[in-house]
Write a protein that holds these residues in place. Structure first.
Motif, PDB file in Angstrom:
ATOM      1  N   ASP A 113       0.842  -1.311  -0.079  1.00 39.96           N
ATOM      2  CA  ASP A 113       0.049   0.005  -0.043  1.00 39.96           C
ATOM      3  C   ASP A 113       0.886   1.389  -0.126  1.00 39.96           C
ATOM      4  OD1 ASP A 113      -1.762   1.904   0.391  1.00 39.96           O
ATOM      5  OD2 ASP A 113      -2.553   1.251   2.134  1.00 39.96           O
ATOM      6  N   GLU A 114       1.156   1.733  -1.130  1.00 34.22           N
ATOM      7  CA  GLU A 114       2.286   2.748  -1.303  1.00 34.22           C
ATOM      8  C   GLU A 114       1.807   4.116  -0.511  1.00 34.22           C
ATOM      9  OE1 GLU A 114       3.031   3.363  -5.457  1.00 34.22           O
ATOM     10  OE2 GLU A 114       3.799   1.108  -5.628  1.00 34.22           O
ATOM     11  N   LYS A 115       0.320   4.364  -0.341  1.00 34.89           N
ATOM     12  CA  LYS A 115       0.163   5.536   0.261  1.00 34.89           C
ATOM     13  C   LYS A 115       0.492   5.196   1.751  1.00 34.89           C
ATOM     14  CE  LYS A 115      -3.254   6.909  -3.039  1.00 34.89           C
ATOM     15  NZ  LYS A 115      -4.398   6.378  -3.475  1.00 34.89           N
ATOM     16  N   SER A 116       0.453   4.354   2.527  1.00 32.37           N
ATOM     17  CA  SER A 116       0.881   4.069   3.953  1.00 32.37           C
ATOM     18  C   SER A 116       1.656   2.898   4.167  1.00 32.37           C
ATOM     19  CB  SER A 116      -0.405   3.982   4.725  1.00 32.37           C
ATOM     20  OG  SER A 116      -1.299   2.836   4.336  1.00 32.37           O
ATOM     21  N   PRO A 117       2.978   3.219   3.836  1.00 29.35           N
ATOM     22  CA  PRO A 117       4.109   1.869   3.998  1.00 29.35           C
ATOM     23  C   PRO A 117       4.383   1.351   5.388  1.00 29.35           C
ATOM     24  CG  PRO A 117       5.245   3.729   3.042  1.00 29.35           C
ATOM     25  CD  PRO A 117       3.757   4.022   3.320  1.00 29.35           C
ATOM     26  N   LYS A 118       4.186   0.254   5.705  1.00 28.72           N
ATOM     27  CA  LYS A 118       4.275  -0.450   7.110  1.00 28.72           C
ATOM     28  C   LYS A 118       5.503  -0.960   7.376  1.00 28.72           C
ATOM     29  CE  LYS A 118       2.003  -3.058  10.468  1.00 28.72           C
ATOM     30  NZ  LYS A 118       2.030  -2.292  11.429  1.00 28.72           N
ATOM     31  N   ARG A 119       6.320  -0.439   8.522  1.00 31.45           N
ATOM     32  CA  ARG A 119       7.517  -0.663   8.865  1.00 31.45           C
ATOM     33  C   ARG A 119       7.650  -2.013   9.707  1.00 31.45           C
ATOM     34  NH1 ARG A 119      12.142   2.721   9.242  1.00 31.45           N
ATOM     35  NH2 ARG A 119      13.758   1.944  10.641  1.00 31.45           N
ATOM     36  N   TYR A 120       8.406  -2.934   9.641  1.00 27.33           N
ATOM     37  CA  TYR A 120       8.511  -4.298  10.423  1.00 27.33           C
ATOM     38  C   TYR A 120       9.949  -4.104  10.864  1.00 27.33           C
ATOM     39  CZ  TYR A 120       4.154  -5.616   8.446  1.00 27.33           C
ATOM     40  OH  TYR A 120       2.649  -5.398   8.023  1.00 27.33           O
ATOM     41  N   GLN A 121       9.983  -4.231  12.320  1.00 30.02           N
ATOM     42  CA  GLN A 121      11.333  -4.378  12.823  1.00 30.02           C
ATOM     43  C   GLN A 121      11.111  -5.093  14.191  1.00 30.02           C
ATOM     44  OE1 GLN A 121      13.262  -0.566  13.924  1.00 30.02           O
ATOM     45  NE2 GLN A 121      15.197  -1.556  14.332  1.00 30.02           N
ATOM     46  N   SER A 122      11.597  -6.678  14.301  1.00 28.22           N
ATOM     47  CA  SER A 122      11.439  -7.064  15.237  1.00 28.22           C
ATOM     48  C   SER A 122      12.347  -8.519  15.195  1.00 28.22           C
ATOM     49  CB  SER A 122      10.129  -7.869  15.521  1.00 28.22           C
ATOM     50  OG  SER A 122       9.934  -8.845  14.710  1.00 28.22           O
ATOM     51  N   GLU A 123      12.572  -9.414  16.105  1.00 22.38           N
ATOM     52  CA  GLU A 123      13.207 -10.729  16.255  1.00 22.38           C
ATOM     53  C   GLU A 123      12.821 -11.500  14.875  1.00 22.38           C
ATOM     54  OE1 GLU A 123       9.706 -11.599  18.966  1.00 22.38           O
ATOM     55  OE2 GLU A 123      11.171  -9.788  18.805  1.00 22.38           O
ATOM     56  N   HIS A 124      11.665 -11.123  14.576  1.00 20.54           N
ATOM     57  CA  HIS A 124      11.316 -12.040  13.340  1.00 20.54           C
ATOM     58  C   HIS A 124      11.590 -11.338  11.833  1.00 20.54           C
ATOM     59  CE1 HIS A 124       8.896 -14.195  16.225  1.00 20.54           C
ATOM     60  NE2 HIS A 124       8.394 -13.213  16.515  1.00 20.54           N
ATOM     61  N   THR A 125      12.301 -10.393  11.972  1.00 21.45           N
ATOM     62  CA  THR A 125      12.695  -9.724  10.650  1.00 21.45           C
ATOM     63  C   THR A 125      14.361  -9.712  10.766  1.00 21.45           C
ATOM     64  OG1 THR A 125      12.633  -7.400  11.378  1.00 21.45           O
ATOM     65  CG2 THR A 125      10.727  -8.250  10.208  1.00 21.45           C
ATOM     66  N   PHE A 126      14.857 -10.668   9.998  1.00 19.14           N
ATOM     67  CA  PHE A 126      16.345 -10.971  10.030  1.00 19.14           C
ATOM     68  C   PHE A 126      17.059 -11.583   8.595  1.00 19.14           C
ATOM     69  CE2 PHE A 126      14.120 -14.493  11.402  1.00 19.14           C
ATOM     70  CZ  PHE A 126      14.500 -15.608  10.536  1.00 19.14           C
ATOM     71  N   LEU A 127      18.087 -11.573   8.409  1.00 17.27           N
ATOM     72  CA  LEU A 127      18.630 -12.231   7.443  1.00 17.27           C
ATOM     73  C   LEU A 127      19.884 -13.213   8.209  1.00 17.27           C
ATOM     74  CD1 LEU A 127      18.865 -12.321   4.199  1.00 17.27           C
ATOM     75  CD2 LEU A 127      21.110 -10.893   4.772  1.00 17.27           C
ATOM     76  N   GLU A 128      19.748 -14.392   7.539  1.00 18.06           N
ATOM     77  CA  GLU A 128      20.576 -15.661   7.996  1.00 18.06           C
ATOM     78  C   GLU A 128      21.098 -16.517   6.832  1.00 18.06           C
ATOM     79  OE1 GLU A 128      19.482 -17.999  11.001  1.00 18.06           O
ATOM     80  OE2 GLU A 128      17.624 -18.600   9.943  1.00 18.06           O
ATOM     81  N   ARG A 129      22.121 -17.057   7.026  1.00 22.66           N
ATOM     82  CA  ARG A 129      22.649 -18.114   5.963  1.00 22.66           C
ATOM     83  C   ARG A 129      21.787 -19.285   6.225  1.00 22.66           C
ATOM     84  NH1 ARG A 129      28.086 -20.649   7.125  1.00 22.66           N
ATOM     85  NH2 ARG A 129      26.783 -22.189   8.129  1.00 22.66           N
ATOM     86  N   GLY A 130      21.135 -19.776   5.146  1.00 26.16           N
ATOM     87  CA  GLY A 130      20.512 -21.134   4.961  1.00 26.16           C
ATOM     88  C   GLY A 130      21.373 -22.301   4.518  1.00 26.16           C
ATOM     89  N   VAL A 131      21.012 -23.215   3.915  1.00 29.11           N
ATOM     90  CA  VAL A 131      21.489 -24.211   3.411  1.00 29.11           C
ATOM     91  C   VAL A 131      21.934 -24.409   1.820  1.00 29.11           C
ATOM     92  CG1 VAL A 131      20.701 -25.806   5.217  1.00 29.11           C
ATOM     93  CG2 VAL A 131      19.581 -25.788   2.858  1.00 29.11           C
ATOM     94  N   ASN A 132      22.898 -24.900   1.621  1.00 27.88           N
ATOM     95  CA  ASN A 132      23.293 -25.093  -0.005  1.00 27.88           C
ATOM     96  C   ASN A 132      23.176 -23.471  -0.842  1.00 27.88           C
ATOM     97  OD1 ASN A 132      23.012 -27.803  -0.065  1.00 27.88           O
ATOM     98  ND2 ASN A 132      20.858 -27.631  -0.133  1.00 27.88           N
TER      99      ASN A 132
END
Length: 174
Positions: A113-132
């Motif tokens: 929704d470009e008129k009201s972008p929503k920001r997410y910041q918590s322990e559930h928003t992260f980047l980590e290495r996966g497999v392969n």
């Protein structure tokens, strides 16, 4: 005066295929074969990417989401997407943190929704290495706030100026 562009340094792995004499002897003493190791390096980027290929359509990472990615709240992203569109803008230390298997907390901004972008910041928003040689982007908070279906197409890009991931639902799946 033109706005200075952020420094860009391409990240790549250097593989240590040939052991030093000390490494060879240590492996022999343990009665184990030498294990090839790798180190993350920064190299000069002779053809740096444009900050945004198309300002009207900046979604450099496009993905059709799977059932498991919706259920787990973890997007599987390719090595090439992360190295080409994210890591080249990050500090080497931060990239090494992720490559070594640690979570790195990030911010996701949903522009569906470009008129009201929503920001997410918590322990559930992260980047980590996966497999392969993959990487995992945690997006559980967005999954809980939006209705996703298998086959939906999403877009992402790392915003160099604000230091956050931008996210958008591009197309509903069949």
């Amino acid at each position: 005066m033109e706005t200075p562009k952020p420094l860009v340094a391409k990240k790549t792995f250097y593989y240590h295929f040939i052991p030093s004499k000390a490494e060879e002897e240590a492996a022999k003493a343990r009665n184990l074969p030498y294990q090839v190791t790798r180190t993350l390096f920064e190299i000069n980027d002779i053809s740096p990417p444009q900050l945004l290929a198309d300002p009207n359509y900046p979604w450099l990472i496009r993905k059709v989401v799977s059932e498991s990615e919706i259920t787990t709240g973890m997007l599987v992203l390719s090595h090439n997407d992360i190295f080409d569109h994210v890591f080249r803008y990050w500090a080497l230390e931060t990239c090494n943190h992720v490559v070594m298997g640690h979570k790195y907390l990030v911010i996701l901004v949903d522009f569906t929704d470009e008129k009201s972008p929503k920001r997410y910041q918590s322990e559930h928003t992260f980047l980590e290495r996966g497999v392969n040689e993959t990487y995992i982007l945690g997006w559980l908070d967005i999954v809980h706030n939006r209705l996703f279906n298998t086959g939906d197409e999403i877009g992402l890009f790392w915003d160099v100026r604000s230091g956050v991931f931008h996210f958008k639902m591009l197309r509903r799946g069949g």
